[in-house]
Design a protein around this motif. Structure first.
Motif, PDB file in Angstrom:
ATOM      1  N   VAL A 177     -31.349   5.864 -17.361  1.00 49.61           N
ATOM      2  CA  VAL A 177     -30.692   6.240 -16.099  1.00 49.61           C
ATOM      3  C   VAL A 177     -31.599   5.943 -14.902  1.00 49.61           C
ATOM      4  O   VAL A 177     -31.138   5.511 -13.842  1.00 49.61           O
ATOM      5  CB  VAL A 177     -30.281   7.730 -16.135  1.00 49.61           C
ATOM      6  CG1 VAL A 177     -29.810   8.198 -14.764  1.00 49.61           C
ATOM      7  CG2 VAL A 177     -29.186   7.949 -17.175  1.00 49.61           C
TER       8      VAL A 177
ATOM      9  N   LEU B 150     -24.485   9.393 -26.652  1.00 48.53           N
ATOM     10  CA  LEU B 150     -24.831   8.463 -25.577  1.00 48.53           C
ATOM     11  C   LEU B 150     -26.158   8.912 -24.962  1.00 48.53           C
ATOM     12  O   LEU B 150     -26.287  10.053 -24.520  1.00 48.53           O
ATOM     13  CB  LEU B 150     -23.731   8.438 -24.514  1.00 48.53           C
ATOM     14  CG  LEU B 150     -22.319   8.169 -25.043  1.00 48.53           C
ATOM     15  CD1 LEU B 150     -21.327   8.064 -23.894  1.00 48.53           C
ATOM     16  CD2 LEU B 150     -22.276   6.891 -25.881  1.00 48.53           C
TER      17      LEU B 150
ATOM     18  N   TRP C 192     -23.989  13.791 -25.422  1.00 47.24           N
ATOM     19  CA  TRP C 192     -24.934  13.127 -24.518  1.00 47.24           C
ATOM     20  C   TRP C 192     -26.344  13.631 -24.804  1.00 47.24           C
ATOM     21  O   TRP C 192     -26.547  14.824 -25.020  1.00 47.24           O
ATOM     22  CB  TRP C 192     -24.560  13.423 -23.068  1.00 47.24           C
ATOM     23  CG  TRP C 192     -23.162  13.037 -22.725  1.00 47.24           C
ATOM     24  CD1 TRP C 192     -22.010  13.675 -23.122  1.00 47.24           C
ATOM     25  CD2 TRP C 192     -22.728  11.914 -21.941  1.00 47.24           C
ATOM     26  NE1 TRP C 192     -20.906  13.015 -22.629  1.00 47.24           N
ATOM     27  CE2 TRP C 192     -21.318  11.937 -21.893  1.00 47.24           C
ATOM     28  CE3 TRP C 192     -23.416  10.901 -21.263  1.00 47.24           C
ATOM     29  CZ2 TRP C 192     -20.578  10.986 -21.208  1.00 47.24           C
ATOM     30  CZ3 TRP C 192     -22.672   9.952 -20.574  1.00 47.24           C
ATOM     31  CH2 TRP C 192     -21.275   9.996 -20.558  1.00 47.24           C
ATOM     32  N   ALA C 193     -27.300  12.723 -24.785  1.00 51.19           N
ATOM     33  CA  ALA C 193     -28.693  13.125 -25.042  1.00 51.19           C
ATOM     34  C   ALA C 193     -29.592  12.575 -23.956  1.00 51.19           C
ATOM     35  O   ALA C 193     -29.548  11.392 -23.632  1.00 51.19           O
ATOM     36  CB  ALA C 193     -29.147  12.609 -26.405  1.00 51.19           C
ATOM     37  N   ARG C 194     -30.396  13.457 -23.379  1.00 56.28           N
ATOM     38  CA  ARG C 194     -31.309  13.022 -22.320  1.00 56.28           C
ATOM     39  C   ARG C 194     -32.517  12.283 -22.874  1.00 56.28           C
ATOM     40  O   ARG C 194     -33.054  11.402 -22.248  1.00 56.28           O
ATOM     41  CB  ARG C 194     -31.787  14.230 -21.513  1.00 56.28           C
ATOM     42  CG  ARG C 194     -30.810  14.632 -20.435  1.00 56.28           C
ATOM     43  CD  ARG C 194     -31.216  15.930 -19.807  1.00 56.28           C
ATOM     44  NE  ARG C 194     -30.863  17.024 -20.684  1.00 56.28           N
ATOM     45  CZ  ARG C 194     -30.499  18.224 -20.251  1.00 56.28           C
ATOM     46  NH1 ARG C 194     -30.455  18.485 -18.968  1.00 56.28           N
ATOM     47  NH2 ARG C 194     -30.170  19.174 -21.107  1.00 56.28           N
TER      48      ARG C 194
ATOM     49  N   VAL D  36     -26.713   4.629 -22.927  1.00 54.04           N
ATOM     50  CA  VAL D  36     -25.575   4.735 -22.007  1.00 54.04           C
ATOM     51  C   VAL D  36     -25.190   3.385 -21.398  1.00 54.04           C
ATOM     52  O   VAL D  36     -24.083   3.230 -20.896  1.00 54.04           O
ATOM     53  CB  VAL D  36     -25.866   5.712 -20.838  1.00 54.04           C
ATOM     54  CG1 VAL D  36     -25.853   7.143 -21.300  1.00 54.04           C
ATOM     55  CG2 VAL D  36     -27.185   5.382 -20.150  1.00 54.04           C
TER      56      VAL D  36
ATOM     57  N   GLU E 287     -33.529  15.437 -27.888  1.00 60.58           N
ATOM     58  CA  GLU E 287     -32.132  15.871 -27.881  1.00 60.58           C
ATOM     59  C   GLU E 287     -31.297  15.091 -28.912  1.00 60.58           C
ATOM     60  O   GLU E 287     -30.395  15.661 -29.538  1.00 60.58           O
ATOM     61  CB  GLU E 287     -31.550  15.706 -26.472  1.00 60.58           C
ATOM     62  CG  GLU E 287     -30.377  16.632 -26.234  1.00 60.58           C
ATOM     63  CD  GLU E 287     -30.093  16.882 -24.744  1.00 60.58           C
ATOM     64  OE1 GLU E 287     -30.744  16.243 -23.897  1.00 60.58           O
ATOM     65  OE2 GLU E 287     -29.226  17.708 -24.465  1.00 60.58           O
TER      66      GLU E 287
ATOM     67  N   ARG F 207     -32.028  16.827 -32.130  1.00 59.82           N
ATOM     68  CA  ARG F 207     -31.364  18.133 -32.207  1.00 59.82           C
ATOM     69  C   ARG F 207     -29.870  17.953 -32.509  1.00 59.82           C
ATOM     70  O   ARG F 207     -29.321  18.597 -33.400  1.00 59.82           O
ATOM     71  CB  ARG F 207     -31.556  18.895 -30.888  1.00 59.82           C
ATOM     72  CG  ARG F 207     -30.969  20.294 -30.887  1.00 59.82           C
ATOM     73  CD  ARG F 207     -31.287  21.078 -29.621  1.00 59.82           C
ATOM     74  NE  ARG F 207     -30.776  20.487 -28.394  1.00 59.82           N
ATOM     75  CZ  ARG F 207     -29.488  20.502 -28.028  1.00 59.82           C
ATOM     76  NH1 ARG F 207     -28.599  21.082 -28.802  1.00 59.82           N
ATOM     77  NH2 ARG F 207     -29.102  19.940 -26.902  1.00 59.82           N
TER      78      ARG F 207
ATOM     79  N   ASP G 172     -29.743   8.691 -22.671  1.00 58.05           N
ATOM     80  CA  ASP G 172     -30.474   8.273 -21.464  1.00 58.05           C
ATOM     81  C   ASP G 172     -31.872   7.774 -21.878  1.00 58.05           C
ATOM     82  O   ASP G 172     -32.128   6.586 -21.916  1.00 58.05           O
ATOM     83  CB  ASP G 172     -30.559   9.478 -20.504  1.00 58.05           C
ATOM     84  CG  ASP G 172     -31.548   9.276 -19.372  1.00 58.05           C
ATOM     85  OD1 ASP G 172     -32.082   8.163 -19.240  1.00 58.05           O
ATOM     86  OD2 ASP G 172     -31.798  10.238 -18.614  1.00 58.05           O
TER      87      ASP G 172
END
Lengths: 218, 462
Positions: B292, B286, B78-80, B234, B84, B87, B288
């Motif tokens: 979100v 996935l 998961w990546a915000r 997402v 991210e 990374r 964000d």
């Protein structure tokens, strides 16, 4: 630092007003959606699926030859290659290794394709009449690269495996395989691009030509 | 440079106008033909319902997708945000000793600036979609359309670029140029250790990713390297394979006017032990990156977007200025909504106004996103947050004050009419509007005829 997964899902839950009670109800609803497998609106089915498949395939710039039985496929493949001045050497799906390719005058290796192979011969898992689409499943006997790397793709399609739409193709995969294979590839004609001046060019990264040998009596 | 300046430049670029004109014809006419083959309204309604089902319980659908994908050997990360994503991808590359990554078009990779991050980590990123490849070898130029990224380039520009970068004799035929790119990229396909793709849909039922391409590069990227990384938002999850079939009836038709795209792959899990091809490692990232915050907001409808580009293909503003003027990853009406929401309303102040609100985009949208309404809401938020220019705010305040004082309003209207008539010099057109000269820079302003409404009204009542 908070875990990204928890953070993302946590914020979605808050925004949706998720609680323990409505989560249980929500999961039940999800199970119901998954069990129902509701279909969307669909075009009316054609009376003659084979004719429809052929029409659509040709509209996608594939070519089609109809022969009666599987035994006639090697000769049909050679006819196509000769007519287009293409090499008489190919890789074929191991699944088709039993056919008499040599007898028809074609040197065939039953293996997956590499970057240098010019002709790839495959069968299909099934084919979709609505769009003229070939459906191929990956597997040791049916390697995915064979329909992708060579410049020419010849696909042997039994008429009995032509189904109405994508929905029936998925049903057939579920019924005959249970679990999905790694790749279900839907192939609709030769690879193409329009990225330079929106001019359509056949043969982008995949095959330049797709020839379908349709087995009317299989 | 701001939107207005970029838009003005693009609108004055005749070569660009010609290219946009051709593309408009192809995409608009193509879509029209293709959607006539299906029950369009019923399919749009069904597609909207499928997308809404998942967004209404997004957390639960994502959990289901995650568990089904994990069961079949995929790893779900998961990546915000973009940093991210970068990374995670560079970590995966390091773990598997990757030196070259082949990429199938991914808009999220553009959002994240992933290529620069890969290069910094010593991994060579190679774009394989022909349009994206052209832009990458031209000094990492930005795409100007989400499905036809190099729509703004002429064949001569591409020929010149290929000659310079490929060191081969110059080609002028588009077919030959395409073959040359194929040959250049084939070597990369066969030698890369990692494939990076986007995902058109994530199927919760089977934990699969569905990928649509025409060139076949998507299949290469997901078949040949030993590692496959899928980067998607997402919001891309859908319930079943049946839903996929429904959406695939409308996505290619809306996008390129095709009945079906050439290649459509449903990819599930890693290479089976006995398979001869396919990746040994499969990662889903996935993301964000602003999505979100749209859940449960006034802009939730935007999460239905399936990135078909019909809205920009049909937009009179996009057709005039092209994609670069919009300044970020997503152009056209969907970009005018998404960009302010993702990068901040104050950082994209003009975009919600880059529309005529003619609703062409809303009419063609395959998942019925009310794009003009969303742009209007963004405009409202700009006003509420005091982000509009002071001149505009002062003018509106003055008007509001006048409107609360009917006597003064009538007087101002009367004087206004006299002033405009004086400007028109007795004619019916005003060539230069004194107080707002830019309004009349490209058009005349019609002069008022005779009396004000209030004057006529009081005369009639007598």
């Amino acid at each position: 630092m908070k875990d990204s997964r928890d953070d993302i899902l946590g914020r979605i839950r808050r925004r949706l007003g998720r609680s323990a009670e409505n989560a249980a109800a929500g999961r039940t609803a999800i199970d119901a959606v998954l069990a129902r497998r509701a279909q969307g609106p669909r075009p009316a089915p054609d009376a003659d699926l084979v004719a429809r498949f052929r029409d659509r395939s040709e509209a996608l710039a594939s070519t089609v030859e109809i022969v009666a039985r599987l035994e006639a496929a090697p000769a049909a493949a050679v006819r196509y290659l000769a007519a287009h001045d293409l090499p008489r050497a190919a890789v074929a799906w191991p699944q088709l290794a039993g056919l008499d390719w040599a007898g028809a005058g074609l040197r065939v290796e039953a293996r997956s394709a590499n970057g240098d192979d010019l002709v790839g011969i495959t069968g299909v898992f099934c084919a979709v009449a609505e769009t003229g689409t070939l459906v191929l499943l990956s597997g040791p006997e049916t390697p995915a690269a064979s329909s992708l790397l060579p410049e020419t793709h010849i696909a042997v399609v039994p008429a009995s495996r032509i189904v109405r739409g994508m929905e029936e193709a998925f049903d057939l995969v579920r019924a005959e395989c249970g679990e999905l294979p790694r790749a279900v590839n839907f192939i609709s004609g030769p690879s193409r691009t329009g990225d330079i001046e929106q001019t359509l060019v056949l043969g982008a990264h995949g095959p330049y030509r797709v020839h379908i040998v349709l087995l009317a009596a299989e | 440079m701001h939107f207005k300046a970029r838009a003005a430049e693009a609108a004055a670029d005749r070569a660009l106008q010609a290219k946009l004109g051709t593309a408009k014809g192809l995409f608009v006419e193509g879509r029209k033909r293709a959607v006539a083959e299906i029950d369009l309204e019923a399919t749009r309604e069904a597609s909207k319902a499928i997308r809404n089902t998942c967004i209404a319980d997004l957390d639960l659908w994502l959990e289901r997708f995650e568990s089904e994908a994990t069961k079949r050997g995929g790893q779900v990360l998961w990546a915000r945000d973009g940093a991210e994503i970068c990374r995670l991808v560079t970590e995966i590359a390091r773990r598997h000793g990757v030196r070259k990554a082949i990429k199938s078009k991914s808009m999220l990779s553009e959002e994240a600036g992933l290529n620069a991050a890969l290069e910094a980590a010593g991994v060579q990123p190679v774009e394989t979609d022909l349009g994206e490849y052209i832009l990458q070898i031209n000094d990492n130029e930005l795409p100007s359309h989400i499905i036809a990224p190099a729509i703004h380039k002429t064949r001569e520009e591409v020929a010149e670029l290929f000659e310079r970068v490929h060191h081969r004799p110059r080609k002028t035929d588009i077919g030959e140029m395409t073959r040359e790119a194929r040959e250049m990229l084939r070597a990369h396909f066969l030698s890369a250790e990692m494939g990076i793709s986007g995902g058109n849909f994530l199927v919760a039922e089977t934990g699969s990713v569905a990928l649509v391409t025409n060139e076949g590069n998507g299949r290469m990227v997901t078949t040949l390297p030993k590692v496959h990384v899928v980067i998607t938002g997402v919001e891309k999850v859908i319930p079943t394979l049946e839903d996929l079939a429904t959406l695939m009836r409308i996505l290619p038709r809306s996008a390129t006017g095709q009945t079906i795209s050439n290649y459509f792959s449903v990819l599930t899990g890693v290479k089976r032990p006995e398979d001869t091809d396919g990746p040994e490692h499969l990662y889903f990232i996935l993301v964000d990156n602003g999505r979100v915050d749209l859940v449960g907001s006034d802009f939730q409808d935007m999460l239905r977007c399936i990135r078909c580009a019909a809205c920009m293909n049909h937009c009179p503003v996009y057709q005039t200025i092209g994609g670069h003027a919009y300044g970020w990853v997503y152009p056209g009406p969907m970009g005018s909504v998404l960009t302010p929401l993702f990068v901040g309303l104050e950082n994209a102040i003009e975009l919600p106004h880059a529309a005529t609100l003619c609703n062409q985009c809303g009419v063609v949208c395959p998942v019925k996103i009310p794009l003009p309404d969303l742009m209007r809401k963004l405009r409202e938020q700009q006003v509420e947050r005091g982000l509009r220019p002071w001149g505009e705010r002062a003018a509106l305040k003055l008007w509001a004050w006048l409107a609360r004082h009917p006597g003064l309003y009538a007087l101002a209207a009367k004087l206004g009419v006299r002033y405009l008539n004086w400007l028109a010099e007795g004619g019916d057109r005003i060539r230069v509007l004194g107080l707002a000269p830019s309004w009349t820079a490209g058009r005349d302003f019609p002069a008022p005829e005779g009396k004000t409404f209030r004057e006529l009204y009081s005369e009639k009542r007598k």
